[in-house]
Scaffold this motif. Structure first.
Motif, PDB file in Angstrom:
ATOM      1  N   GLY A  81       7.401  -2.836 -12.345  1.00 33.70           N
ATOM      2  CA  GLY A  81       8.751  -2.336 -12.622  1.00 33.70           C
ATOM      3  C   GLY A  81       9.298  -1.450 -11.527  1.00 33.70           C
ATOM      4  O   GLY A  81      10.481  -1.127 -11.512  1.00 33.70           O
ATOM      5  N   GLU A  82       8.451  -1.039 -10.570  1.00 34.45           N
ATOM      6  CA  GLU A  82       8.890  -0.200  -9.453  1.00 34.45           C
ATOM      7  C   GLU A  82       9.538  -1.015  -8.331  1.00 34.45           C
ATOM      8  O   GLU A  82      10.146  -0.441  -7.433  1.00 34.45           O
ATOM      9  CB  GLU A  82       7.689   0.566  -8.881  1.00 34.45           C
ATOM     10  N   LEU A  83       9.385  -2.328  -8.372  1.00 40.18           N
ATOM     11  CA  LEU A  83       9.859  -3.147  -7.258  1.00 40.18           C
ATOM     12  C   LEU A  83      11.387  -3.166  -7.165  1.00 40.18           C
ATOM     13  O   LEU A  83      12.085  -3.149  -8.171  1.00 40.18           O
ATOM     14  CB  LEU A  83       9.347  -4.585  -7.396  1.00 40.18           C
ATOM     15  N   GLU A  84      11.852  -3.214  -5.933  1.00 38.00           N
ATOM     16  CA  GLU A  84      13.280  -3.331  -5.662  1.00 38.00           C
ATOM     17  C   GLU A  84      13.551  -4.688  -5.028  1.00 38.00           C
ATOM     18  O   GLU A  84      13.045  -4.994  -3.947  1.00 38.00           O
ATOM     19  CB  GLU A  84      13.735  -2.206  -4.727  1.00 38.00           C
ATOM     20  N   VAL A  85      14.319  -5.509  -5.727  1.00 37.40           N
ATOM     21  CA  VAL A  85      14.682  -6.836  -5.233  1.00 37.40           C
ATOM     22  C   VAL A  85      16.201  -6.883  -5.118  1.00 37.40           C
ATOM     23  O   VAL A  85      16.899  -6.820  -6.129  1.00 37.40           O
ATOM     24  CB  VAL A  85      14.183  -7.946  -6.187  1.00 37.40           C
ATOM     25  N   PRO A  86      16.738  -6.982  -3.902  1.00 35.49           N
ATOM     26  CA  PRO A  86      18.198  -6.980  -3.732  1.00 35.49           C
ATOM     27  C   PRO A  86      18.844  -8.203  -4.380  1.00 35.49           C
ATOM     28  O   PRO A  86      18.184  -9.216  -4.655  1.00 35.49           O
ATOM     29  CB  PRO A  86      18.378  -7.017  -2.202  1.00 35.49           C
ATOM     30  N   GLU A  87      20.132  -8.106  -4.598  1.00 37.17           N
ATOM     31  CA  GLU A  87      20.890  -9.239  -5.117  1.00 37.17           C
ATOM     32  C   GLU A  87      21.043 -10.299  -4.032  1.00 37.17           C
ATOM     33  O   GLU A  87      21.052  -9.996  -2.837  1.00 37.17           O
ATOM     34  CB  GLU A  87      22.278  -8.787  -5.594  1.00 37.17           C
ATOM     35  N   ALA A  88      21.183 -11.544  -4.467  1.00 36.29           N
ATOM     36  CA  ALA A  88      21.443 -12.652  -3.539  1.00 36.29           C
ATOM     37  C   ALA A  88      22.950 -12.809  -3.379  1.00 36.29           C
ATOM     38  O   ALA A  88      23.597 -13.564  -4.101  1.00 36.29           O
ATOM     39  CB  ALA A  88      20.822 -13.936  -4.082  1.00 36.29           C
ATOM     40  N   VAL A  98      14.770 -11.105   1.051  1.00 33.40           N
ATOM     41  CA  VAL A  98      13.368 -11.441   0.780  1.00 33.40           C
ATOM     42  C   VAL A  98      12.447 -10.481   1.534  1.00 33.40           C
ATOM     43  O   VAL A  98      11.439 -10.010   1.003  1.00 33.40           O
ATOM     44  CB  VAL A  98      13.069 -12.902   1.170  1.00 33.40           C
ATOM     45  N   GLY A  99      12.800 -10.163   2.782  1.00 31.76           N
ATOM     46  CA  GLY A  99      11.998  -9.213   3.550  1.00 31.76           C
ATOM     47  C   GLY A  99      11.942  -7.852   2.885  1.00 31.76           C
ATOM     48  O   GLY A  99      10.867  -7.227   2.807  1.00 31.76           O
ATOM     49  N   ALA A 100      13.074  -7.375   2.383  1.00 32.30           N
ATOM     50  CA  ALA A 100      13.095  -6.085   1.693  1.00 32.30           C
ATOM     51  C   ALA A 100      12.245  -6.128   0.428  1.00 32.30           C
ATOM     52  O   ALA A 100      11.530  -5.167   0.106  1.00 32.30           O
ATOM     53  CB  ALA A 100      14.539  -5.710   1.350  1.00 32.30           C
ATOM     54  N   SER A 101      12.294  -7.240  -0.288  1.00 39.11           N
ATOM     55  CA  SER A 101      11.483  -7.392  -1.500  1.00 39.11           C
ATOM     56  C   SER A 101       9.999  -7.371  -1.166  1.00 39.11           C
ATOM     57  O   SER A 101       9.189  -6.758  -1.875  1.00 39.11           O
ATOM     58  CB  SER A 101      11.836  -8.706  -2.207  1.00 39.11           C
ATOM     59  N   ALA A 102       9.627  -8.044  -0.074  1.00 39.17           N
ATOM     60  CA  ALA A 102       8.226  -8.092   0.344  1.00 39.17           C
ATOM     61  C   ALA A 102       7.732  -6.702   0.731  1.00 39.17           C
ATOM     62  O   ALA A 102       6.609  -6.306   0.378  1.00 39.17           O
ATOM     63  CB  ALA A 102       8.064  -9.065   1.508  1.00 39.17           C
ATOM     64  N   HIS A 103       8.549  -5.949   1.445  1.00 37.74           N
ATOM     65  CA  HIS A 103       8.154  -4.587   1.816  1.00 37.74           C
ATOM     66  C   HIS A 103       8.026  -3.704   0.573  1.00 37.74           C
ATOM     67  O   HIS A 103       7.144  -2.840   0.515  1.00 37.74           O
ATOM     68  CB  HIS A 103       9.169  -3.996   2.792  1.00 37.74           C
ATOM     69  N   SER A 104       8.893  -3.924  -0.420  1.00 39.68           N
ATOM     70  CA  SER A 104       8.802  -3.150  -1.656  1.00 39.68           C
ATOM     71  C   SER A 104       7.514  -3.477  -2.408  1.00 39.68           C
ATOM     72  O   SER A 104       6.851  -2.580  -2.948  1.00 39.68           O
ATOM     73  CB  SER A 104      10.019  -3.443  -2.539  1.00 39.68           C
ATOM     74  N   LEU A 105       7.137  -4.754  -2.420  1.00 44.53           N
ATOM     75  CA  LEU A 105       5.898  -5.167  -3.088  1.00 44.53           C
ATOM     76  C   LEU A 105       4.692  -4.556  -2.385  1.00 44.53           C
ATOM     77  O   LEU A 105       3.756  -4.057  -3.034  1.00 44.53           O
ATOM     78  CB  LEU A 105       5.806  -6.689  -3.100  1.00 44.53           C
ATOM     79  N   ARG A 106       4.685  -4.588  -1.059  1.00 47.90           N
ATOM     80  CA  ARG A 106       3.575  -3.972  -0.320  1.00 47.90           C
ATOM     81  C   ARG A 106       3.491  -2.478  -0.621  1.00 47.90           C
ATOM     82  O   ARG A 106       2.408  -1.929  -0.850  1.00 47.90           O
ATOM     83  CB  ARG A 106       3.770  -4.188   1.172  1.00 47.90           C
ATOM     84  N   ILE A 160       4.781 -14.058  -1.668  1.00 48.44           N
ATOM     85  CA  ILE A 160       3.998 -13.125  -2.487  1.00 48.44           C
ATOM     86  C   ILE A 160       2.519 -13.205  -2.122  1.00 48.44           C
ATOM     87  O   ILE A 160       1.826 -12.181  -2.042  1.00 48.44           O
ATOM     88  CB  ILE A 160       4.219 -13.399  -3.985  1.00 48.44           C
ATOM     89  N   ALA A 161       2.010 -14.420  -1.874  1.00 46.48           N
ATOM     90  CA  ALA A 161       0.601 -14.575  -1.506  1.00 46.48           C
ATOM     91  C   ALA A 161       0.306 -13.849  -0.197  1.00 46.48           C
ATOM     92  O   ALA A 161      -0.750 -13.204  -0.056  1.00 46.48           O
ATOM     93  CB  ALA A 161       0.249 -16.051  -1.386  1.00 46.48           C
ATOM     94  N   TYR A 162       1.230 -13.944   0.770  1.00 43.98           N
ATOM     95  CA  TYR A 162       1.022 -13.226   2.029  1.00 43.98           C
ATOM     96  C   TYR A 162       0.978 -11.720   1.779  1.00 43.98           C
ATOM     97  O   TYR A 162       0.092 -11.021   2.276  1.00 43.98           O
ATOM     98  CB  TYR A 162       2.126 -13.553   3.033  1.00 43.98           C
ATOM     99  N   VAL A 163       1.936 -11.222   1.010  1.00 48.98           N
ATOM    100  CA  VAL A 163       2.009  -9.773   0.781  1.00 48.98           C
ATOM    101  C   VAL A 163       0.771  -9.273   0.053  1.00 48.98           C
ATOM    102  O   VAL A 163       0.148  -8.287   0.471  1.00 48.98           O
ATOM    103  CB  VAL A 163       3.279  -9.404  -0.013  1.00 48.98           C
ATOM    104  N   ILE A 164       0.392  -9.938  -1.035  1.00 47.81           N
ATOM    105  CA  ILE A 164      -0.750  -9.485  -1.822  1.00 47.81           C
ATOM    106  C   ILE A 164      -2.037  -9.596  -1.010  1.00 47.81           C
ATOM    107  O   ILE A 164      -2.892  -8.692  -1.030  1.00 47.81           O
ATOM    108  CB  ILE A 164      -0.864 -10.283  -3.135  1.00 47.81           C
TER     109      ILE A 164
END
Length: 243
Positions: A81-88, A98-106, A160-164
């Motif tokens: 629930g902490e993740l930030e995913v921008p609007e498309a 997508v890059g911002a979402s990946a950095h948020s997941l990391r 997601i697989a790359y980030v995780i």
């Protein structure tokens, strides 16, 4: 239903109790469990220890959570629930979003280094509301980019697989560093003589270490992560161009 075809046990498929113990709530239990995991790691988590931290017996916790596996499903969904995913907003903005979402997941995985080690191990975590919300929002980014439904899902899972995968190794390294009680730069400096000795017969490795010498190690980690992420996104962008 036969024994060999029973459903995978999960908090997300079990009906929630209509009457819960008023002194506690599931939300309080999950919040305290996250705090315990962040402070002491996965090995420290038990229903008994968590109950003690909350001033309640393990039996009281079982009124809200059936077992430790269910609790792990809940804490995983909580931190997602902490993740930030921008609007498309527009097709051309998909890559930055997508890059911002990946950095948020990391960033989330490094704040909670235990999370990567439990993904996929228990229950049906993908059914959690926060994780489903993240997946749906990320899918919107890939659909906006021009991927169809099936390939949008594959593209999302690739990122997601790359980030995780990367964050799992990084979180393990940072956990080791935390146990040492040392600053990262000081710790690496203390290892330098041994590293140089080990790389004596490996000139290419020595060259790489020399290039990093004097750089802030956190900056190096950030750059390494983003380099890999950008190459993954390059591949997805090339796929779109071919389409």
């Amino acid at each position: 239903m036969s024994a060999d075809k029973q459903q995978v046990p999960s908090v997300w498929t079990r009906p929630r109790r209509q009457r819960e113990q008023p002194a506690l709530s599931r939300e309080q239990i999950v919040s305290e469990a996250v705090a315990l995991l962040d402070a002491e790691g996965l090995e420290a988590l038990s229903m008994r220890k968590l109950g003690t931290r909350m001033g309640a017996g393990a039996t009281s916790l079982y009124r809200h959570v059936a077992n430790k596996d269910e609790l792990i499903e809940l804490v995983v969904d909580e931190v997602y629930g902490e993740l930030e995913v921008p609007e498309a907003d527009a097709p051309e903005g998909w890559r930055a979003a997508v890059g911002a979402s990946a950095h948020s997941l990391r960033a989330m995985a490094l704040r909670h280094p235990w999370v990567a080690s439990v993904l996929g191990q228990v229950g049906l975590a993908h059914l959690g509301p926060n994780l489903m919300n993240m997946s749906d929002r990320m899918l919107a980014l890939f659909r906006a980019a021009g991927f169809d439904g099936g390939e949008a899902d594959q593209a999302m899972k690739t990122v997601i697989a790359y980030v995780i995968g990367t964050a799992t190794s990084e979180a393990a390294y940072l956990s080791l560093l935390a146990r040492s009680g040392q600053d990262e730069r000081d710790w690496l400096e203390s290892l330098r003589p041994a590293s140089e000795q080990a790389m004596q017969d490996h000139p290419r490795l020595r060259e790489g270490q020399s290039a990093r010498q004097g750089k802030d190690p956190r900056t190096v980690r950030d750059e390494n992560f983003d380099y890999g992420l950008q190459r993954v996104l390059d591949g997805l962008a090339a796929r779109l161009d071919r389409r």
